[in-house]
Design an enzyme around this catalytic site. Structure first.
Site, PDB file in Angstrom:
ATOM      1  N   LYS A  74       0.823  -1.206   0.000  1.00 61.27           N
ATOM      2  CA  LYS A  74       0.000   0.000   0.000  1.00 61.27           C
ATOM      3  C   LYS A  74       0.867   1.270   0.000  1.00 61.27           C
ATOM      4  O   LYS A  74       2.064   1.227   0.325  1.00 61.27           O
ATOM      5  CB  LYS A  74      -0.946  -0.030   1.217  1.00 61.27           C
ATOM      6  CG  LYS A  74      -1.958  -1.193   1.158  1.00 61.27           C
ATOM      7  CD  LYS A  74      -2.959  -1.126   2.316  1.00 61.27           C
ATOM      8  CE  LYS A  74      -3.955  -2.273   2.258  1.00 61.27           C
ATOM      9  NZ  LYS A  74      -4.993  -2.177   3.325  1.00 61.27           N
ATOM     10  N   TYR A 112     -12.423  -1.938  -3.682  1.00 63.76           N
ATOM     11  CA  TYR A 112     -12.949  -2.130  -2.325  1.00 63.76           C
ATOM     12  C   TYR A 112     -14.472  -1.973  -2.285  1.00 63.76           C
ATOM     13  O   TYR A 112     -15.042  -1.572  -1.251  1.00 63.76           O
ATOM     14  CB  TYR A 112     -12.295  -1.147  -1.356  1.00 63.76           C
ATOM     15  CG  TYR A 112     -10.931  -1.577  -0.824  1.00 63.76           C
ATOM     16  CD1 TYR A 112     -10.775  -2.777  -0.110  1.00 63.76           C
ATOM     17  CD2 TYR A 112      -9.798  -0.780  -0.980  1.00 63.76           C
ATOM     18  CE1 TYR A 112      -9.540  -3.162   0.397  1.00 63.76           C
ATOM     19  CE2 TYR A 112      -8.556  -1.157  -0.473  1.00 63.76           C
ATOM     20  CZ  TYR A 112      -8.436  -2.344   0.219  1.00 63.76           C
ATOM     21  OH  TYR A 112      -7.209  -2.725   0.742  1.00 63.76           O
ATOM     22  N   PHE A 146     -15.550   4.065   6.869  1.00 65.43           N
ATOM     23  CA  PHE A 146     -14.172   4.416   6.511  1.00 65.43           C
ATOM     24  C   PHE A 146     -13.918   4.367   5.000  1.00 65.43           C
ATOM     25  O   PHE A 146     -12.790   4.540   4.553  1.00 65.43           O
ATOM     26  CB  PHE A 146     -13.179   3.514   7.246  1.00 65.43           C
ATOM     27  CG  PHE A 146     -13.365   2.028   7.005  1.00 65.43           C
ATOM     28  CD1 PHE A 146     -12.870   1.406   5.862  1.00 65.43           C
ATOM     29  CD2 PHE A 146     -14.025   1.243   7.948  1.00 65.43           C
ATOM     30  CE1 PHE A 146     -13.026   0.042   5.646  1.00 65.43           C
ATOM     31  CE2 PHE A 146     -14.201  -0.122   7.741  1.00 65.43           C
ATOM     32  CZ  PHE A 146     -13.690  -0.729   6.582  1.00 65.43           C
ATOM     33  N   ARG A 178      -2.556 -14.178   4.484  1.00 64.37           N
ATOM     34  CA  ARG A 178      -3.301 -13.486   5.548  1.00 64.37           C
ATOM     35  C   ARG A 178      -2.588 -13.648   6.899  1.00 64.37           C
ATOM     36  O   ARG A 178      -2.527 -12.735   7.712  1.00 64.37           O
ATOM     37  CB  ARG A 178      -4.735 -14.035   5.639  1.00 64.37           C
ATOM     38  CG  ARG A 178      -5.538 -13.891   4.351  1.00 64.37           C
ATOM     39  CD  ARG A 178      -6.105 -12.526   4.132  1.00 64.37           C
ATOM     40  NE  ARG A 178      -7.019 -12.132   5.166  1.00 64.37           N
ATOM     41  CZ  ARG A 178      -7.655 -10.949   5.164  1.00 64.37           C
ATOM     42  NH1 ARG A 178      -7.457 -10.076   4.195  1.00 64.37           N
ATOM     43  NH2 ARG A 178      -8.472 -10.645   6.140  1.00 64.37           N
ATOM     44  N   THR A 215      -5.731  -6.822  10.784  1.00 64.66           N
ATOM     45  CA  THR A 215      -5.986  -5.539  10.109  1.00 64.66           C
ATOM     46  C   THR A 215      -5.461  -4.374  10.948  1.00 64.66           C
ATOM     47  O   THR A 215      -4.813  -3.473  10.422  1.00 64.66           O
ATOM     48  CB  THR A 215      -7.508  -5.365   9.892  1.00 64.66           C
ATOM     49  OG1 THR A 215      -8.019  -6.532   9.248  1.00 64.66           O
ATOM     50  CG2 THR A 215      -7.800  -4.136   9.045  1.00 64.66           C
ATOM     51  N   ARG A 257       2.345  -6.586   9.278  1.00 66.09           N
ATOM     52  CA  ARG A 257       1.686  -5.408   9.862  1.00 66.09           C
ATOM     53  C   ARG A 257       2.243  -5.067  11.248  1.00 66.09           C
ATOM     54  O   ARG A 257       2.341  -3.897  11.610  1.00 66.09           O
ATOM     55  CB  ARG A 257       0.178  -5.625   9.890  1.00 66.09           C
ATOM     56  CG  ARG A 257      -0.450  -5.440   8.496  1.00 66.09           C
ATOM     57  CD  ARG A 257      -1.858  -5.953   8.437  1.00 66.09           C
ATOM     58  NE  ARG A 257      -2.555  -5.529   7.220  1.00 66.09           N
ATOM     59  CZ  ARG A 257      -3.723  -6.043   6.827  1.00 66.09           C
ATOM     60  NH1 ARG A 257      -4.318  -6.973   7.550  1.00 66.09           N
ATOM     61  NH2 ARG A 257      -4.294  -5.625   5.708  1.00 66.09           N
ATOM     62  N   ASN A 273      -2.034   0.229   6.760  1.00 63.54           N
ATOM     63  CA  ASN A 273      -1.557  -1.043   7.299  1.00 63.54           C
ATOM     64  C   ASN A 273      -0.735  -1.872   6.304  1.00 63.54           C
ATOM     65  O   ASN A 273      -0.776  -3.102   6.324  1.00 63.54           O
ATOM     66  CB  ASN A 273      -2.725  -1.828   7.899  1.00 63.54           C
ATOM     67  CG  ASN A 273      -3.781  -2.165   6.867  1.00 63.54           C
ATOM     68  OD1 ASN A 273      -3.607  -1.895   5.689  1.00 63.54           O
ATOM     69  ND2 ASN A 273      -4.873  -2.769   7.302  1.00 63.54           N
ATOM     70  N   HIS A 276      -2.163  -5.509   1.493  1.00 63.65           N
ATOM     71  CA  HIS A 276      -3.466  -6.145   1.274  1.00 63.65           C
ATOM     72  C   HIS A 276      -3.238  -7.591   0.866  1.00 63.65           C
ATOM     73  O   HIS A 276      -2.258  -7.898   0.196  1.00 63.65           O
ATOM     74  CB  HIS A 276      -4.241  -5.432   0.158  1.00 63.65           C
ATOM     75  CG  HIS A 276      -5.371  -6.249  -0.393  1.00 63.65           C
ATOM     76  ND1 HIS A 276      -6.599  -6.312   0.225  1.00 63.65           N
ATOM     77  CD2 HIS A 276      -5.430  -7.090  -1.451  1.00 63.65           C
ATOM     78  CE1 HIS A 276      -7.372  -7.153  -0.466  1.00 63.65           C
ATOM     79  NE2 HIS A 276      -6.687  -7.628  -1.486  1.00 63.65           N
ATOM     80  N   GLU A 300      -9.669 -10.005  -7.868  1.00 69.46           N
ATOM     81  CA  GLU A 300      -8.641  -8.987  -7.634  1.00 69.46           C
ATOM     82  C   GLU A 300      -7.465  -9.137  -8.597  1.00 69.46           C
ATOM     83  O   GLU A 300      -6.920  -8.143  -9.070  1.00 69.46           O
ATOM     84  CB  GLU A 300      -8.177  -9.063  -6.176  1.00 69.46           C
ATOM     85  CG  GLU A 300      -9.276  -8.599  -5.209  1.00 69.46           C
ATOM     86  CD  GLU A 300      -8.958  -8.818  -3.738  1.00 69.46           C
ATOM     87  OE1 GLU A 300      -9.789  -8.420  -2.895  1.00 69.46           O
ATOM     88  OE2 GLU A 300      -7.891  -9.388  -3.417  1.00 69.46           O
TER      89      GLU A 300
HETATM   90  P1  ATP Z   1      -7.254  -5.816   3.137  1.00 70.48           P
HETATM   91  O1  ATP Z   1      -8.629  -6.042   2.537  1.00 70.48           O
HETATM   92  O2  ATP Z   1      -6.662  -4.470   2.754  1.00 70.48           O
HETATM   93  O3  ATP Z   1      -6.335  -6.961   2.900  1.00 70.48           O
HETATM   94  P2  ATP Z   1      -8.253  -6.666   5.688  1.00 70.48           P
HETATM   95  O4  ATP Z   1      -8.919  -7.758   4.916  1.00 70.48           O
HETATM   96  O5  ATP Z   1      -7.368  -7.032   6.828  1.00 70.48           O
HETATM   97  O6  ATP Z   1      -7.400  -5.737   4.731  1.00 70.48           O
HETATM   98  P3  ATP Z   1     -10.767  -5.248   5.608  1.00 70.48           P
HETATM   99  O7  ATP Z   1     -11.788  -5.376   6.686  1.00 70.48           O
HETATM  100  O8  ATP Z   1     -10.988  -5.929   4.303  1.00 70.48           O
HETATM  101  O9  ATP Z   1      -9.348  -5.645   6.235  1.00 70.48           O
HETATM  102  O10 ATP Z   1     -10.566  -3.680   5.357  1.00 70.48           O
HETATM  103  C1  ATP Z   1      -9.933  -3.224   4.171  1.00 70.48           C
HETATM  104  C2  ATP Z   1      -8.999  -2.099   4.526  1.00 70.48           C
HETATM  105  O11 ATP Z   1      -9.761  -0.985   4.986  1.00 70.48           O
HETATM  106  C3  ATP Z   1      -8.042  -2.385   5.682  1.00 70.48           C
HETATM  107  O12 ATP Z   1      -6.893  -3.073   5.316  1.00 70.48           O
HETATM  108  C4  ATP Z   1      -7.711  -0.983   6.141  1.00 70.48           C
HETATM  109  O13 ATP Z   1      -6.761  -0.362   5.268  1.00 70.48           O
HETATM  110  C5  ATP Z   1      -9.044  -0.296   5.986  1.00 70.48           C
HETATM  111  N1  ATP Z   1      -9.840  -0.348   7.227  1.00 70.48           N
HETATM  112  C6  ATP Z   1     -10.458  -1.430   7.756  1.00 70.48           C
HETATM  113  N2  ATP Z   1     -11.093  -1.149   8.888  1.00 70.48           N
HETATM  114  C7  ATP Z   1     -10.881   0.177   9.091  1.00 70.48           C
HETATM  115  C8  ATP Z   1     -11.289   1.110  10.096  1.00 70.48           C
HETATM  116  N3  ATP Z   1     -12.037   0.734  11.115  1.00 70.48           N
HETATM  117  N4  ATP Z   1     -10.857   2.384   9.971  1.00 70.48           N
HETATM  118  C9  ATP Z   1     -10.107   2.788   8.922  1.00 70.48           C
HETATM  119  N5  ATP Z   1      -9.689   1.962   7.936  1.00 70.48           N
HETATM  120  C10 ATP Z   1     -10.079   0.683   8.021  1.00 70.48           C
HETATM  121 MG    MG Z   2     -10.089  -7.393   3.176  1.00 74.41          MG
END
Ligand code: ATP
Ligand code: MG
Length: 137
Positions: free
Chosen positions: A9, A49, A57, A85, A91, A102, A112, A115, A126
């Site tokens: 990212k 997304y 968010f 993962r 996350t 992370r 973070n 992805h 994706e």
């Molecule tokens: P990713 O999809 O990026 O691999 P993830 O699967 O761990 O991450 P998701 O729940 O899919 O988490 O959320 C996608 C992304 O949105 C997160 O990686 C983070 O960058 C952002 N995000 C998630 N939760 C929050 C939150 N509460 N506040 C701000 N940003 C958030």
């Molecule tokens: Mg995700």
């Protein structure tokens, strides 16, 4: 063998952590099938997304994801989706286990570092979102 999709990212690219993240991926047994650097536009981030479109968010997330260059990549190994993962960690970096990407690099729940696809169908979507078939070698 299984393939998964990953993004280094914009926060990690800005901080000069790209090579260190890639090294952790290779050390964990992932083969890099494809990689490219690009600036993701805000509409591209929104499409990527889209499952999070109703989350509070979402606007902040798509602004962040389009805030600078990122690396998109396709990784391959046995059990690649679940293993990436695991290597990424939670996350929210505050909850991430020792030894995860992370835990080591992420600054916040939003910024973070990395992805990783969360299921086979999302990995297929994706990978196709950012790569053509002829780029996967
Ligand atoms: P990713 O999809 O990026 O691999 P993830 O699967 O761990 O991450 P998701 O729940 O899919 O988490 O959320 C996608 C992304 O949105 C997160 O990686 C983070 O960058 C952002 N995000 C998630 N939760 C929050 C939150 N509460 N506040 C701000 N940003 C958030
Ligand atoms: Mg995700």
């Amino acid at each position: 063998m299984q393939r998964t999709f990953s993004i280094i990212k914009p926060d990690a690219v800005r901080k000069g952590q790209t090579a260190a993240v890639l090294a952790m991926m290779e050390a964990a047994g992932f083969r890099i099938v494809a990689i490219k650097k690009l600036s993701i536009s805000k509409p591209q981030a929104a499409g990527f997304y889209a499952v999070h479109a109703q989350r509070p968010f979402f606007d902040s997330l798509t602004t962040f994801m389009s805030s600078g260059p990122a690396f998109v990549l396709v990784l391959e190994k046995e059990n690649a989706i679940a293993d990436l993962r695991k290597l990424m960690g939670a996350t929210n970096p505050a909850n991430a286990e020792e030894g995860t990407i992370r835990k080591k690099f992420a600054g916040s729940i939003e910024e973070n570092t990395v992805h990783g696809s969360d299921a086979e169908e999302t990995a297929a979507f994706e990978i196709g979102y950012f790569f053509a078939g002829y780029e996967l070698v």
